[in-house]
Design an enzyme around this catalytic site. Structure first.
Site, short mmCIF file in Angstrom:
data_model
loop_
_atom_site.label_atom_id
_atom_site.label_comp_id
_atom_site.label_asym_id
_atom_site.label_seq_id
_atom_site.Cartn_x
_atom_site.Cartn_y
_atom_site.Cartn_z
N CYS A 116 61.90 1.63 18.28
CA CYS A 116 61.22 1.13 17.08
C CYS A 116 62.18 0.82 15.93
CB CYS A 116 60.16 2.13 16.63
SG CYS A 116 58.98 2.56 17.92
N HIS A 239 58.31 1.17 9.46
CA HIS A 239 57.80 1.05 10.83
C HIS A 239 56.38 1.57 10.86
CE1 HIS A 239 57.10 1.45 15.01
NE2 HIS A 239 57.29 2.76 15.03
N ASN A 269 50.92 0.55 16.49
CA ASN A 269 52.38 0.66 16.57
C ASN A 269 52.89 -0.39 17.56
OD1 ASN A 269 55.03 1.36 17.16
ND2 ASN A 269 54.63 3.56 17.25
#
Length: 310
Positions: A116, A239, A269
């Site tokens: 990520c 993020h 996500n």
């Protein structure tokens, strides 16, 4: 430290049309909308059907080219951040070069895997390479087909992720005020906390503890490198892992949650795609130049923070 004056020339994003809601999950798992929302902040996520990380990367890249009517022939560097390529080789970046019709050009194209944190890593690599004078225009993409690596019987992970891609075109700037600053890092002693083998596995509590510690630290460190304070920053693009994580970071830094841009309610996500996707989403509605912090963390563990004018 070498100055890295760069400008974000254009951005683009793509998400599949197919949407999976929390209520959809309640039909296949022992869960419900309230349980998911209160723990994650996520309501929906977009799930690819008949598309891969390659297809989504291309669509986001094409949007970045088209949004500013950018001359794609100028691109001589392509970097893709992804953990979900359907092929080992060639790289997604190499395939994007082909899809953009740039096969005749002497382009450097490669992928990176930093989970990520991947997009922030990729931007620093691109900034360093174009600032060297050897490259003029970098296409940087985060693209993830997370639904392809999920255990759909594991309610602790399946509910979290979605599919998407985001892209940015970066050039050197002649304005010294456009200096970019980075604070990226990793550690290798926690590899068993968040991993893929062959599906996503995660020790959620340990991931949360790491995230709420490293994200404020990364923000403070990159501000220190830049000689700036948080008051010099217009907004923060974190993020999009979990609302509770972002909420905790805001509280730790004594900042209103409104300083942190979010879209995880709609997209979940999306790993390396989350930051560039949100960047383009915001710039579409707010085209004026702003100074932002990009900040993320990911499996490894990895982490990254960047200060950019966008």
């Amino acid at each position: 430290m070498k100055n890295l004056p760069i400008k974000i020339v254009s951005t683009g994003r793509y998400a599949p049309d197919n949407i999976m809601t929390n209520d959809d999950f309640s039909k296949i798992l022992d869960t419900n909308d309230e349980w998911i929302t209160t723990r994650t902040g996520i309501k929906r996520r977009h799930i690819a059907q008949g598309e891969t990380a390659i297809d989504m990367a291309y669509k986001a890249a094409l949007k970045a080219v088209e949004n500013k009517n950018y001359d794609k022939e100028k691109i001589d560097l392509i970097i893709v951040a992804s953990i979900t390529s359907p092929v080992k080789t060639p790289s997604i970046a190499n395939l994007i070069q082909a899809k953009l019709g740039l096969n005749h050009k002497n382009i450097v194209a490669f992928d990176i895997n930093a989970a990520c944190s991947g997009f922030v890593y990729a931007v620093e690599i691109a900034a360093s390479m174009i600032s060297s004078g050897n490259y003029k225009s970098a296409l940087v993409i985060g693209s993830e087909h997370m639904s392809s690596i999920l255990d759909w019987e594991d309610r602790s992970t399946a509910i979290l992720f979605g599919d998407a891609a985001g892209a940015a075109i970066i050039e050197v700037s002649d304005n010294p005020k456009d200096n970019a600053y980075f604070w990226n890092g990793s550690r290798g002693d926690d590899t068993g906390i968040l991993w893929i083998d062959p599906k996503v596995k995660m020790a959620g509590r340990e991931v949360y503890k790491f995230a709420v510690d490293i994200m404020p630290k990364a923000i403070h460190k990159v501000l220190e490198k830049a000689g700036l304070t948080i008051d010099d920053i217009d907004y923060i693009i974190p993020h999009q892992a979990n609302y509770r994580i972002i909420q905790s970071v805001a509280k730790d830094m004594n900042l209103p949650i409104e300083r942190f841009l979010m879209n995880l309610e709609e997209y979940g996500n999306t790993s390396a795609a989350s930051i560039p996707f949100l960047l383009d989403e915001h710039k579409t509605n707010n085209p004026e130049v702003k100074r932002v912090i990009l900040v993320g963390f990911g499996g490894g563990f990895t982490w990254g923070a960047a200060i950019l004018n966008v």
